[in-house]
Design a protein around this motif. Structure first.
Motif, PDB file in Angstrom:
ATOM      1  N   VAL A 112       0.859  -1.192   0.000  1.00  0.00           N
ATOM      2  CA  VAL A 112       0.000   0.000   0.000  1.00  0.00           C
ATOM      3  C   VAL A 112       0.894   1.241   0.000  1.00  0.00           C
ATOM      4  CG1 VAL A 112      -1.763   1.296   1.272  1.00  0.00           C
ATOM      5  CG2 VAL A 112      -1.845  -1.199   1.216  1.00  0.00           C
ATOM      6  N   PRO A 113       0.700   2.187  -0.939  1.00  0.00           N
ATOM      7  CA  PRO A 113       1.579   3.365  -1.034  1.00  0.00           C
ATOM      8  C   PRO A 113       1.519   4.246   0.212  1.00  0.00           C
ATOM      9  CG  PRO A 113       0.237   3.112  -3.015  1.00  0.00           C
ATOM     10  CD  PRO A 113      -0.309   2.158  -2.001  1.00  0.00           C
ATOM     11  N   TYR A 114       2.619   4.919   0.483  1.00  0.00           N
ATOM     12  CA  TYR A 114       2.692   5.732   1.700  1.00  0.00           C
ATOM     13  C   TYR A 114       1.640   6.842   1.754  1.00  0.00           C
ATOM     14  CZ  TYR A 114       4.415   8.453   5.567  1.00  0.00           C
ATOM     15  OH  TYR A 114       4.480   9.124   6.766  1.00  0.00           O
ATOM     16  N   PRO A 115       1.371   7.590   0.659  1.00  0.00           N
ATOM     17  CA  PRO A 115       0.333   8.629   0.767  1.00  0.00           C
ATOM     18  C   PRO A 115      -1.030   8.079   1.172  1.00  0.00           C
ATOM     19  CG  PRO A 115       1.640   8.966  -1.206  1.00  0.00           C
ATOM     20  CD  PRO A 115       2.051   7.639  -0.642  1.00  0.00           C
ATOM     21  N   VAL A 116      -1.340   6.850   0.756  1.00  0.00           N
ATOM     22  CA  VAL A 116      -2.611   6.226   1.143  1.00  0.00           C
ATOM     23  C   VAL A 116      -2.597   5.906   2.635  1.00  0.00           C
ATOM     24  CG1 VAL A 116      -4.146   4.259   0.760  1.00  0.00           C
ATOM     25  CG2 VAL A 116      -2.940   5.300  -1.172  1.00  0.00           C
ATOM     26  N   ILE A 117      -1.500   5.321   3.104  1.00  0.00           N
ATOM     27  CA  ILE A 117      -1.378   5.011   4.527  1.00  0.00           C
ATOM     28  C   ILE A 117      -1.445   6.288   5.360  1.00  0.00           C
ATOM     29  CG2 ILE A 117       0.203   4.121   6.297  1.00  0.00           C
ATOM     30  CD1 ILE A 117       1.247   2.168   4.171  1.00  0.00           C
ATOM     31  N   SER A 118      -0.708   7.303   4.924  1.00  0.00           N
ATOM     32  CA  SER A 118      -0.692   8.572   5.646  1.00  0.00           C
ATOM     33  C   SER A 118      -2.084   9.189   5.690  1.00  0.00           C
ATOM     34  CB  SER A 118       0.289   9.541   4.980  1.00  0.00           C
ATOM     35  OG  SER A 118       0.258  10.805   5.594  1.00  0.00           O
ATOM     36  N   GLY A 119      -2.801   9.135   4.564  1.00  0.00           N
ATOM     37  CA  GLY A 119      -4.128   9.733   4.494  1.00  0.00           C
ATOM     38  C   GLY A 119      -5.125   9.054   5.403  1.00  0.00           C
ATOM     39  N   PHE A 120      -5.157   7.714   5.395  1.00  0.00           N
ATOM     40  CA  PHE A 120      -6.179   7.086   6.223  1.00  0.00           C
ATOM     41  C   PHE A 120      -5.793   7.071   7.701  1.00  0.00           C
ATOM     42  CE2 PHE A 120      -5.218   2.902   7.862  1.00  0.00           C
ATOM     43  CZ  PHE A 120      -4.309   2.312   7.006  1.00  0.00           C
ATOM     44  N   MET A 121      -4.490   7.027   8.022  1.00  0.00           N
ATOM     45  CA  MET A 121      -4.094   7.127   9.429  1.00  0.00           C
ATOM     46  C   MET A 121      -4.413   8.522   9.973  1.00  0.00           C
ATOM     47  SD  MET A 121      -3.094   4.195  10.365  1.00  0.00           S
ATOM     48  CE  MET A 121      -2.306   4.499  11.934  1.00  0.00           C
ATOM     49  N   LEU A 349       2.814  15.868   6.825  1.00  0.00           N
ATOM     50  CA  LEU A 349       2.067  17.105   6.584  1.00  0.00           C
ATOM     51  C   LEU A 349       2.997  18.322   6.557  1.00  0.00           C
ATOM     52  CD1 LEU A 349      -1.128  16.541   8.773  1.00  0.00           C
ATOM     53  CD2 LEU A 349      -0.997  16.595   6.275  1.00  0.00           C
ATOM     54  N   LYS A 350       4.029  18.307   7.403  1.00  0.00           N
ATOM     55  CA  LYS A 350       4.963  19.422   7.448  1.00  0.00           C
ATOM     56  C   LYS A 350       5.805  19.522   6.177  1.00  0.00           C
ATOM     57  CE  LYS A 350       5.423  19.347  12.502  1.00  0.00           C
ATOM     58  NZ  LYS A 350       6.312  19.007  13.637  1.00  0.00           N
ATOM     59  N   ARG A 351       6.046  18.368   5.539  1.00  0.00           N
ATOM     60  CA  ARG A 351       6.933  18.357   4.370  1.00  0.00           C
ATOM     61  C   ARG A 351       6.200  18.132   3.058  1.00  0.00           C
ATOM     62  NH1 ARG A 351      10.803  13.672   6.198  1.00  0.00           N
ATOM     63  NH2 ARG A 351       8.813  12.916   6.975  1.00  0.00           N
ATOM     64  N   ALA A 352       4.866  17.988   3.119  1.00  0.00           N
ATOM     65  CA  ALA A 352       4.102  17.606   1.931  1.00  0.00           C
ATOM     66  C   ALA A 352       4.255  18.607   0.792  1.00  0.00           C
ATOM     67  CB  ALA A 352       2.627  17.444   2.299  1.00  0.00           C
ATOM     68  N   HIS A 353       4.351  19.887   1.134  1.00  0.00           N
ATOM     69  CA  HIS A 353       4.425  20.917   0.085  1.00  0.00           C
ATOM     70  C   HIS A 353       5.735  20.852  -0.699  1.00  0.00           C
ATOM     71  CE1 HIS A 353       6.574  22.695   3.471  1.00  0.00           C
ATOM     72  NE2 HIS A 353       7.168  23.495   2.615  1.00  0.00           N
ATOM     73  N   THR A 354       6.735  20.164  -0.162  1.00  0.00           N
ATOM     74  CA  THR A 354       8.020  20.063  -0.852  1.00  0.00           C
ATOM     75  C   THR A 354       8.086  18.841  -1.771  1.00  0.00           C
ATOM     76  OG1 THR A 354       9.028  18.787   0.944  1.00  0.00           O
ATOM     77  CG2 THR A 354       9.158  21.186   1.082  1.00  0.00           C
ATOM     78  N   GLY A 355       7.116  17.932  -1.650  1.00  0.00           N
ATOM     79  CA  GLY A 355       7.128  16.715  -2.449  1.00  0.00           C
ATOM     80  C   GLY A 355       6.222  16.823  -3.657  1.00  0.00           C
ATOM     81  N   PRO A 356       6.032  15.709  -4.368  1.00  0.00           N
ATOM     82  CA  PRO A 356       5.157  15.707  -5.546  1.00  0.00           C
ATOM     83  C   PRO A 356       3.727  16.108  -5.176  1.00  0.00           C
ATOM     84  CG  PRO A 356       6.480  13.707  -5.464  1.00  0.00           C
ATOM     85  CD  PRO A 356       6.691  14.402  -4.165  1.00  0.00           C
ATOM     86  N   ARG A 357       3.132  16.977  -5.973  1.00  0.00           N
ATOM     87  CA  ARG A 357       1.783  17.459  -5.675  1.00  0.00           C
ATOM     88  C   ARG A 357       0.758  16.339  -5.770  1.00  0.00           C
ATOM     89  NH1 ARG A 357       1.375  23.352  -8.781  1.00  0.00           N
ATOM     90  NH2 ARG A 357       3.013  24.400  -7.574  1.00  0.00           N
ATOM     91  N   TRP A 358       0.977  15.411  -6.708  1.00  0.00           N
ATOM     92  CA  TRP A 358       0.007  14.330  -6.871  1.00  0.00           C
ATOM     93  C   TRP A 358      -0.074  13.486  -5.599  1.00  0.00           C
ATOM     94  CZ3 TRP A 358      -4.040  12.007  -8.479  1.00  0.00           C
ATOM     95  CH2 TRP A 358      -4.176  10.629  -8.345  1.00  0.00           C
ATOM     96  N   ASP A 359       1.063  13.178  -4.993  1.00  0.00           N
ATOM     97  CA  ASP A 359       1.070  12.368  -3.770  1.00  0.00           C
ATOM     98  C   ASP A 359       0.322  13.081  -2.643  1.00  0.00           C
ATOM     99  OD1 ASP A 359       2.448  10.346  -4.961  1.00  0.00           O
ATOM    100  OD2 ASP A 359       4.420  10.985  -4.254  1.00  0.00           O
ATOM    101  N   PHE A 360       0.530  14.393  -2.526  1.00  0.00           N
ATOM    102  CA  PHE A 360      -0.154  15.155  -1.480  1.00  0.00           C
ATOM    103  C   PHE A 360      -1.662  15.207  -1.760  1.00  0.00           C
ATOM    104  CE2 PHE A 360      -1.065  19.451   0.564  1.00  0.00           C
ATOM    105  CZ  PHE A 360      -1.188  18.904   1.830  1.00  0.00           C
ATOM    106  N   ALA A 361      -2.037  15.386  -3.033  1.00  0.00           N
ATOM    107  CA  ALA A 361      -3.463  15.389  -3.387  1.00  0.00           C
ATOM    108  C   ALA A 361      -4.103  14.041  -3.085  1.00  0.00           C
ATOM    109  CB  ALA A 361      -3.627  15.734  -4.868  1.00  0.00           C
ATOM    110  N   LEU A 362      -3.372  12.953  -3.348  1.00  0.00           N
ATOM    111  CA  LEU A 362      -3.877  11.619  -3.041  1.00  0.00           C
ATOM    112  C   LEU A 362      -4.066  11.446  -1.544  1.00  0.00           C
ATOM    113  CD1 LEU A 362      -4.612   8.786  -4.047  1.00  0.00           C
ATOM    114  CD2 LEU A 362      -2.180   8.180  -3.846  1.00  0.00           C
ATOM    115  N   MET A 363      -3.104  11.923  -0.768  1.00  0.00           N
ATOM    116  CA  MET A 363      -3.203  11.838   0.682  1.00  0.00           C
ATOM    117  C   MET A 363      -4.445  12.580   1.185  1.00  0.00           C
ATOM    118  SD  MET A 363      -2.507  13.798   3.628  1.00  0.00           S
ATOM    119  CE  MET A 363      -2.063  13.479   5.318  1.00  0.00           C
ATOM    120  N   LEU A 364      -4.676  13.803   0.660  1.00  0.00           N
ATOM    121  CA  LEU A 364      -5.840  14.592   1.088  1.00  0.00           C
ATOM    122  C   LEU A 364      -7.148  13.923   0.676  1.00  0.00           C
ATOM    123  CD1 LEU A 364      -4.647  18.236   0.297  1.00  0.00           C
ATOM    124  CD2 LEU A 364      -4.749  17.109   2.532  1.00  0.00           C
TER     125      LEU A 364
END
Length: 546
Positions: A112-121, A349-364
């Motif tokens: 399971v990709p990290y943005p998915v894990i981060s989002g649901f946790m 969340l603190k570093r999300a803006h520095t990473g790929p936008r798609w991953d952050f959008a998926l997390m949200l």
């Protein structure tokens, strides 16, 4: 069952410490689930003991966790508090996990990709906090996240100052408890004791009330045809989330102990623990990260530590449960708010803006679906979208490889042969596994990039270990285009597996020459275009673009 007794002292110390830390959390999570504090303790005892006994992560401490409680609280509301059906869901969830373990599902859950894990946790942490806001204000909100949010304005209009002060005080103690004192009394336990003692000085504070003592009774599964789908759905969600939660904690334990867990055995152990928990009236549990870290830091390394943690809780149930009747709901709410805040993935969340936008959008997106829809939908949608995004990235790389028409070659003989062709040969070299992601555009890109005036088209599969049906059909399209435009198609470098798929799927494979190496294919093509035949200059070569 083989036991490693090389670290008995450390395991006993770690187990006792983890048991003390688990006490307030088990009580609070039991109340949050709707099943009551004793259900939380029984779940911690059963899952903690049997997951350690049969599981695949020796240092892991298991028990009630935030994700499991969120599902149970929703099920409690959906079933109108029908305890027997809820316990049936817990038992079935355990059986699902045992099946997962025997089927080897553990190795896939870790994908399971990290943005998915981060989002649901993070979503689970938000849900826990939302559900406790009403209790902090001195009210008992209706079940469900949306119900708690809708009720919040009503609670804010009638705040119980004493309850709010007690809950916030508990939260502050849990966060600010001095580290040197935490060696003797964990912060959560200190917050529980101090908050309970402080409540005696206040009036009108809701408390847990009478709590039964002694050993639990047996609860056999009950099936209601009208509620069967709901119970099975909740059981599956509990099984999947418990598996993910446990295996993530196993990875944390591996990093701390420099060992490697057995994921499938861990699922079997968790499944046995949850099955027993449901049978004795306990809530579902999973590997608990904070309790596992406490155990390892206190010296626990082997199965004995997790079993000791469970026996400590059993001793408390048998002798001290009447004292728990005076624990205020506000104190447990304060502890749960800390649990929710700890679950939220602040580091990402603190570093999300520095990473790929798609991953952050998926997390949200996963975060929003977790809070406002349900957990299984959030994880399912997140995994599917992440997989599609990955396939798209790989497809783009494969198409870029196709577009690199080789004007130069590392091999001098190949370079010389290609120069002799004088533009009458077009070559495309594919890179990596040729998948369905690239198949849709493969024929189009070859058609666009093929040289005007070329007579032979060479497809190089030297770097392609596998192809799927979609890619083979794309090759068939290229074959059809080549024959329609009067060009000859030559394949080279395909291994036996690739060649087999192409021959089985490509209806126009007959007559296509195939060579083992690229140099052989080039030599054949050069001989073909330079050999005797009609005057090629006087003929118009059909354009593949037409």
């Amino acid at each position: 069952m083989k036991f490693d007794l090389s670290n008995v002292r450390g395991d006993l110390t770690g187990g006792i410490t983890a048991g003390i830390v688990a006490l307030p959390l088990a009580l609070a999570l039991g109340v949050a689930s709707g099943m009551g504090p004793m259900a939380g303790l029984y779940g911690a005892i059963a899952v903690g003991f049997f997951a350690s006994l049969f599981g695949g992560t020796p240092s892991q401490i298991s028990g009630p966790t935030g994700p499991m409680v969120v599902v149970l609280a929703g099920l409690f509301a959906s079933l109108s508090g029908n305890v027997e059906l809820i316990l049936t869901a817990v038992i079935v969830a355990g059986l699902f996990q045992i099946i997962f373990g025997f089927l080897g599902v553990g190795q896939y859950i870790r994908l399971v990709p990290y943005p998915v894990i981060s989002g649901f946790m993070t979503g689970i942490g938000a849900i826990i906090i939302i559900l406790q806001l009403g209790r902090l204000l001195g009210h008992e909100p209706p079940g469900g996240t949306l119900g708690a949010l809708i009720y919040l304005p009503t609670a804010l209009s009638d705040i119980n100052i004493s309850t709010l002060a007690l809950g916030l005080g508990t939260l502050i103690v849990a966060y600010k408890w001095p580290p040197f004192l935490a060696k003797f009394i964990p912060g959560a336990l200190a917050a529980l004791i101090i908050g309970t003692l402080a409540s005696f000085l206040l009036k009108g504070i809701p408390v847990l009330g009478n709590i039964p003592t002694g050993l639990p009774s047996l609860h056999l599964p009950v099936f209601d045809r009208s509620q069967l789908f709901l119970v099975l759905e909740a059981a599956f969600i509990l099984a999947v989330l418990g598996a993910i939660d446990s295996l993530l904690t196993s990875l944390v334990a591996d990093n701390m102990t420099r060992t490697r867990h057995d994921s499938n055995r861990e699922l079997i152990g968790q499944g046995i623990g949850n099955t027993v928990a449901g049978l004795i009236g306990g809530i579902a549990g999973a590997g608990a990260t904070m309790r596992t870290v406490v155990n390892i830091r206190s010296g626990g390394q082997q199965r004995l530590s997790g079993m000791t943690h469970a026996l400590v809780l059993l001793a408390i149930v048998l002798g001290l449960s009447p004292l728990a009747a005076n624990i205020p709901h506000a104190v447990l709410a304060g502890i749960l708010v800390k649990v929710g805040l700890d679950i939220i993935d602040w580091s990402y969340l603190k570093r999300a803006h520095t990473g790929p936008r798609w991953d952050f959008a998926l997390m949200l997106l996963v975060l929003g679906l977790t809070v406002f829809v349900d957990l299984i939908t959030a994880v399912g949608v997140g995994v599917v979208l992440a997989a599609l995004a990955y396939v798209r990235q790989v497809a783009q790389l494969q198409i870029e490889e196709v577009n690199r028409i080789p004007e130069t070659f590392s091999d001098p003989e190949e370079r010389a042969l290609f120069k002799r062709a004088k533009g009458r040969i077009s070559m495309f070299s594919f890179g990596g596994p040729l998948s369905f992601g690239a198949a849709a555009d493969l024929g189009h890109h070859v058609r666009e990039k093929v040289k005007h005036g070329s007579q032979i088209l060479i497809l190089d599969f030297s770097r392609v270990p596998t192809v799927d049906v979609s890619a083979a059909m794309a090759v068939e399209t290229i074959t059809t285009d080549a024959k329609a435009s009067g060009r000859e198609l030559v394949l080279c470098g395909a291994n036996e597996a690739v060649q087999r798929v192409l021959e089985n799927i490509n209806a126009h494979q007959a007559g296509i020459r195939s060579f083992t190496t690229r140099q052989e294919a080039l030599a054949y093509a050069v001989d073909k275009v330079e050999g005797p035949g009609p005057d090629l200059k006087s003929q118009s070569v059909p354009d593949i673009n037409q």
